[in-house]
Scaffold this active site. Structure first.
Site, mmCIF file in Angstrom:
data_model
loop_
_atom_site.group_PDB
_atom_site.id
_atom_site.type_symbol
_atom_site.label_atom_id
_atom_site.label_comp_id
_atom_site.label_asym_id
_atom_site.label_seq_id
_atom_site.Cartn_x
_atom_site.Cartn_y
_atom_site.Cartn_z
ATOM 1 N N ASN A 12 0.863 -1.178 0.000
ATOM 2 C CA ASN A 12 0.000 0.000 0.000
ATOM 3 C C ASN A 12 0.900 1.229 0.000
ATOM 4 O O ASN A 12 1.501 1.564 1.022
ATOM 5 C CB ASN A 12 -0.905 -0.012 1.233
ATOM 6 N N LYS A 14 -0.009 4.274 -0.253
ATOM 7 C CA LYS A 14 -0.665 5.427 0.362
ATOM 8 C C LYS A 14 -0.447 6.667 -0.525
ATOM 9 O O LYS A 14 -0.433 6.549 -1.745
ATOM 10 C CB LYS A 14 -0.186 5.610 1.801
ATOM 11 N N HIS A 98 -9.435 0.655 5.031
ATOM 12 C CA HIS A 98 -8.168 0.789 5.745
ATOM 13 C C HIS A 98 -8.388 1.653 6.986
ATOM 14 O O HIS A 98 -9.230 2.555 6.990
ATOM 15 C CB HIS A 98 -7.117 1.428 4.833
ATOM 16 N N GLU A 100 -6.940 4.065 8.188
ATOM 17 C CA GLU A 100 -6.818 5.504 7.951
ATOM 18 C C GLU A 100 -8.111 6.073 7.371
ATOM 19 O O GLU A 100 -8.460 7.226 7.633
ATOM 20 C CB GLU A 100 -5.630 5.785 7.039
ATOM 21 N N GLU A 168 -5.184 -5.557 10.453
ATOM 22 C CA GLU A 168 -4.195 -4.543 10.794
ATOM 23 C C GLU A 168 -4.527 -3.920 12.142
ATOM 24 O O GLU A 168 -5.418 -3.066 12.234
ATOM 25 C CB GLU A 168 -4.182 -3.432 9.733
ATOM 26 N N GLY A 174 2.404 1.971 10.933
ATOM 27 C CA GLY A 174 3.296 3.105 10.792
ATOM 28 C C GLY A 174 3.994 3.508 12.073
ATOM 29 O O GLY A 174 4.648 4.549 12.126
ATOM 30 N N SER A 213 3.434 -2.585 10.317
ATOM 31 C CA SER A 213 4.895 -2.485 10.429
ATOM 32 C C SER A 213 5.589 -3.786 10.036
ATOM 33 O O SER A 213 6.544 -4.226 10.694
ATOM 34 C CB SER A 213 5.291 -2.069 11.850
#
Length: 250
Positions: A12, A14, A98, A100, A168, A174, A213
């Site tokens: 991904n 992003k 996701h 985010e 996730e 991250g 990560s």
């Protein structure tokens, strides 16, 4: 239990990548590791690179996908991209839900489900993301969160062919932090059980990726946990060297 699905390593990007980044895409696509057929590989690029990346990988094993889609086919939705537009740009996959998107844009399970249906209608493979926050984990609600997200985010038409699940843990994305191997095993075992309860044999065919990560130094251990069928990789997918280092676990 049905046949074990072929692993998938998905990247991904992003909001990263310019036209010059296509060189990294080409390098990944040309790797002998992908040609081995031991696993599938996917890079989800920004919409600006979608068609160009699909063209330069058209005769290679590397698949190209998008990072989100609208749940409507078309209309007055300035700045959005439909699943049909992704397919028209030769993308094969789309990431949906996701963390985010869920946290920053307040996307709930119902919207994720609607987007997944739209992806399926356009012939795309939906990579549906689920995962708990740090507060939810610390209060012992991880499995309840995963149960509700799976139930609310997946439509009845989900199959092993058109749907991939990405687990996730939000607190590990991250941050450099990774869930313990025991935590990963427990979550993936639970997700598999929930999928099989609802979708029967198709639940065994749905790939469950781990994201959070993932990098070369921990990929080998994570990717050999039972019910971990690959990884959804963030920053480590931006260069061919790092992405292929993760792929080498297979």
């Amino acid at each position: 239990m049905g046949p074990v699905p072929k692993p998938l390593i998905a990247g991904n990007w992003k909001m990263n990548g310019m036209r010059g980044s296509l060189a990294q895409i080409k390098e990944i696509a040309a790797s002998n590791m992908l040609a081995s057929g031991k696993f599938d590989a996917l890079i989800c690029v920004p919409a600006t690179l979608l068609h160009s990346a699909a063209l330069v990988t058209s005769d290679t094993p590397l698949k190209i996908g998008a990072q989100d889609c609208h749940d409507r086919e078309n209309g007055a939705y300035t700045g959005d991209i439909s699943a049909g537009m992704i397919a028209d740009s030769l993308g094969s996959h789309v990431i949906i839900g996701h963390s985010e998107r869920r946290t920053r844009y307040r996307e709930d399970d119902a919207l994720v489900r609607s987007k997944t249906i739209a992806a399926h209608k356009s012939g795309l493979i939906a990579v549906v993301c689920i995962g708990e926050t740090e507060e939810e984990r610390s209060s012992g609600r991880t499995l309840d969160v995963l149960r509700y997200q799976l139930a609310g985010s997946l439509p009845d038409g989900a199959t092993g062919e058109n749907t991939v699940i990405a687990y996730e843990p939000v607190w590990a994305i991250g941050t450099g932090r990774t869930a313990s191997i025991a935590d990963i095993a427990e979550a993936h075992r639970f997700i598999r059980s929930e999928l099989c309860k609802r979708f029967n044999s198709e639940g065994d065919r749905m790939r469950i990726l781990y994201g959070g990560s993932v990098k070369a130094s921990n990929a080998d251990e994570i990717l050999h946990v039972e019910n971990v069928d690959g990884a959804l990789v963030g920053g480590a997918s931006l260069t061919a060297r790092d992405f292929l280092s993760i792929c080498s676990a297979y």
